[in-house]
Scaffold this motif. Sequence first.
Motif, PDB file in Angstrom:
ATOM      1  N   GLY A 145       0.815  -1.203   0.000  1.00 46.58           N
ATOM      2  CA  GLY A 145       0.000   0.000   0.000  1.00 46.58           C
ATOM      3  C   GLY A 145       0.851   1.257   0.000  1.00 46.58           C
ATOM      4  O   GLY A 145       2.057   1.232  -0.233  1.00 46.58           O
ATOM      5  N   ASP A 147       0.590   5.684  -0.947  1.00 48.88           N
ATOM      6  CA  ASP A 147      -0.133   6.897  -1.356  1.00 48.88           C
ATOM      7  C   ASP A 147      -0.167   6.987  -2.878  1.00 48.88           C
ATOM      8  O   ASP A 147       0.534   6.259  -3.582  1.00 48.88           O
ATOM      9  CB  ASP A 147       0.556   8.123  -0.766  1.00 48.88           C
ATOM     10  CG  ASP A 147      -0.380   9.322  -0.622  1.00 48.88           C
ATOM     11  OD1 ASP A 147      -1.562   9.202  -0.990  1.00 48.88           O
ATOM     12  OD2 ASP A 147       0.078  10.371  -0.133  1.00 48.88           O
ATOM     13  N   ARG A 159      -0.698   2.947  -3.864  1.00 47.56           N
ATOM     14  CA  ARG A 159      -1.709   2.455  -2.925  1.00 47.56           C
ATOM     15  C   ARG A 159      -2.071   0.989  -3.107  1.00 47.56           C
ATOM     16  O   ARG A 159      -2.619   0.378  -2.189  1.00 47.56           O
ATOM     17  CB  ARG A 159      -2.975   3.316  -3.041  1.00 47.56           C
ATOM     18  CG  ARG A 159      -2.817   4.732  -2.532  1.00 47.56           C
ATOM     19  CD  ARG A 159      -4.017   5.596  -2.880  1.00 47.56           C
ATOM     20  NE  ARG A 159      -4.125   5.784  -4.332  1.00 47.56           N
ATOM     21  CZ  ARG A 159      -5.135   6.409  -4.917  1.00 47.56           C
ATOM     22  NH1 ARG A 159      -6.128   6.875  -4.188  1.00 47.56           N
ATOM     23  NH2 ARG A 159      -5.152   6.559  -6.234  1.00 47.56           N
ATOM     24  N   TYR A 183      -7.170  -0.044  -3.205  1.00 50.61           N
ATOM     25  CA  TYR A 183      -6.188   0.924  -2.735  1.00 50.61           C
ATOM     26  C   TYR A 183      -6.131   0.871  -1.211  1.00 50.61           C
ATOM     27  O   TYR A 183      -7.162   0.787  -0.538  1.00 50.61           O
ATOM     28  CB  TYR A 183      -6.579   2.335  -3.173  1.00 50.61           C
ATOM     29  CG  TYR A 183      -6.351   2.640  -4.634  1.00 50.61           C
ATOM     30  CD1 TYR A 183      -5.340   2.018  -5.350  1.00 50.61           C
ATOM     31  CD2 TYR A 183      -7.131   3.586  -5.279  1.00 50.61           C
ATOM     32  CE1 TYR A 183      -5.117   2.320  -6.690  1.00 50.61           C
ATOM     33  CE2 TYR A 183      -6.919   3.899  -6.627  1.00 50.61           C
ATOM     34  CZ  TYR A 183      -5.910   3.255  -7.320  1.00 50.61           C
ATOM     35  OH  TYR A 183      -5.691   3.551  -8.638  1.00 50.61           O
ATOM     36  N   TRP A 185      -4.322   2.985   1.874  1.00 52.21           N
ATOM     37  CA  TRP A 185      -3.575   4.125   2.430  1.00 52.21           C
ATOM     38  C   TRP A 185      -3.731   4.016   3.943  1.00 52.21           C
ATOM     39  O   TRP A 185      -4.836   4.054   4.462  1.00 52.21           O
ATOM     40  CB  TRP A 185      -4.193   5.406   1.884  1.00 52.21           C
ATOM     41  CG  TRP A 185      -3.534   6.699   2.221  1.00 52.21           C
ATOM     42  CD1 TRP A 185      -2.405   7.208   1.687  1.00 52.21           C
ATOM     43  CD2 TRP A 185      -4.034   7.697   3.128  1.00 52.21           C
ATOM     44  NE1 TRP A 185      -2.145   8.458   2.208  1.00 52.21           N
ATOM     45  CE2 TRP A 185      -3.139   8.776   3.101  1.00 52.21           C
ATOM     46  CE3 TRP A 185      -5.152   7.770   3.970  1.00 52.21           C
ATOM     47  CZ2 TRP A 185      -3.316   9.917   3.871  1.00 52.21           C
ATOM     48  CZ3 TRP A 185      -5.325   8.892   4.735  1.00 52.21           C
ATOM     49  CH2 TRP A 185      -4.421   9.969   4.690  1.00 52.21           C
ATOM     50  N   ASP A 205      -8.523   6.252  -0.406  1.00 55.64           N
ATOM     51  CA  ASP A 205      -7.959   7.519  -0.860  1.00 55.64           C
ATOM     52  C   ASP A 205      -7.659   8.362   0.365  1.00 55.64           C
ATOM     53  O   ASP A 205      -8.009   8.005   1.496  1.00 55.64           O
ATOM     54  CB  ASP A 205      -8.955   8.235  -1.777  1.00 55.64           C
ATOM     55  CG  ASP A 205      -8.256   9.195  -2.735  1.00 55.64           C
ATOM     56  OD1 ASP A 205      -8.867   9.540  -3.744  1.00 55.64           O
ATOM     57  OD2 ASP A 205      -7.105   9.598  -2.470  1.00 55.64           O
TER      58      ASP A 205
END
Length: 615
Positions: A145, A147, A159, A183, A185, A205
């Motif tokens: 993972g 950003d 991510r 994703y 984060w 996100d």
Amino acid sequence: DMHSNSTVLDAALLMDPHLPSRFSSSGSSSSNGRQLLEMQAESWAMYQQQGRYAVIKNPSMADGHSSTGQVAIHSVLLPYSYKILLFGRNLPTSGPKSQPEPGVGGNVSTVYDVATGTYVVTPNYETLFCAGHTVMSDGNVVAAGGDMGYGYSWMREGRDVVRIFYPSSMKWETLPGVKLSEYRWYPTQVNLPDDRVIIVSGFLDDPARQTGKPAPSIDVFDYKSKSIVVRKSRYDLGKSFFTNITPGYQLYPAVFLMNWVDPANPDDVFLFMYTCRTGQIVRFTSNNNFIPMWNMPGIPIDNMCSSFSAMGSAVVLPLKPSANYEFEVAIFGGGTQGKGMDCKGVCNAPAAKTVFRMRMPKASEALKGNWPKDWVWSGNQKYEEMPFPRVFADAVLLPNGKIVVLNGAQRGVPGGHIDGGSTAKEGAFTAIQYDPEAPVGQRITMLATSGIHRYYHSNALLLPSGDIWVAGSEQADCVDTCASGGKAPPDQEYRAELLQLPYAFNPNRPAITAISSHTVSYGGKLKITFDTFGKGFINRVSVIPPGANTHSLNMMQRCVFLKITARNKDNERPRWVEVVMPSKNDRVLNPGPYMLWVVDGDVPAKEARWITLKN
């Protein structure tokens, strides 16, 4: 030289953190660089009571200032070394006010050498900021993972990728074709004994953006085959599963591998999962299902959040064979959930003083449905209190079984960004030591005070010397007027410190002189030869894995005491003890590298020896 008993570092690298952070314009370091040595004779008694902080000079900098190269948002102690892998945001273009250190540029990763105070750049171009990370059985680091790439030509989407850092080559590899289910984060990673990695939660996100949503799903990465072998969506997990009953609290939940065994299903594993105000015990079955078993009672303090994205720090208390490896978790500090507060309210909201403990029953009792009735009571309440409140706390297990709680602020919550906008203030500059075995009311000792505040995105790791390395922090004090609440300045902290504990100044610290092997199997024996001084007597031997810490969560941290099976007579030389490793069925240690310590009373050896536990 009394200093030689406290650390492996050259004393000339250590500076007083209460002095200005940089040297004179002439570049001279003589006045600061050896000041701690000059003060030792008069300050030794104080150091023996509370330890001391020292800033680590970086001699490769033109003016000699302390620098880790990158802000230490993430840190991993590389096995068999004093080197620390650290990474953070991609500089300089994460924000217009960001100021990268020499040679770092747009890179996000460096390796910092505590022994020399210097760093080298280790390039990575899939954004690592806010990944999960754990050390594998062979000493390599898996980081999943991260950003988004922010649209920059040299930074790519991070991510949904899985990367490996190889200490032998000091290089990163992003695994081609390996993609997470969603994703992630701020995900949490948990290693299993077979080198699979459970990857939990995170956000789809950045929650500062309107598209920010939790990722309440789980992936299982198999390190041996370098592939995702289990994918469980939120729907697969069910409405009663931990990640689905904690909406919005998916950022670095505390997830610990428990030492339970079900004789009827010996290949199942059990997880302790906690975030903010909610906890659950979960069974991960041999056929790859995650089954909720028990919901923990809530925190009995309104609007308080702990062990969630730097809102407090959770640790597994030391595991002892004499107590049948009883499993208990302690959670230190926390902060307000901020409900209904404007920027002034958040900035001034007191952090939490609390220490919560949850003691788990034996597996046989839990499997019968006999669960704890509540948090462990301390006197007439369900928690203990630290001397002052602390959010962004880091809790570090020591080889003697005690816990150091350090870093953080006394007011506010996690927040802000690389260009400032802090949401916290009033540094918690003084570290404390917590003794989980002492009587209630006698467990906390005040330690040294730093001159550097360590707010959101700070870090701390145990070193083989028994000292604690401290670094990181991005924010200045928040501004408590709403008109300028988002304008608090940035404060990227590159200085690294060494927190030396009181035992570092004990002239009678034992010293390990030899071990029978650097590799050992489950149930195997080790002979440890050592020197003791004064009336030294080795009463405990412990192992601790290399730390992997971010956002107040050290993802596989634990201290396990070993059973002493033989020793020679006190008047015989050289001195030695023989210890036996836990069995595979004890489930307290995964295969991999560990720091091995002998402990004389509460005083650990001057330096650990590294061993590798083989399957």
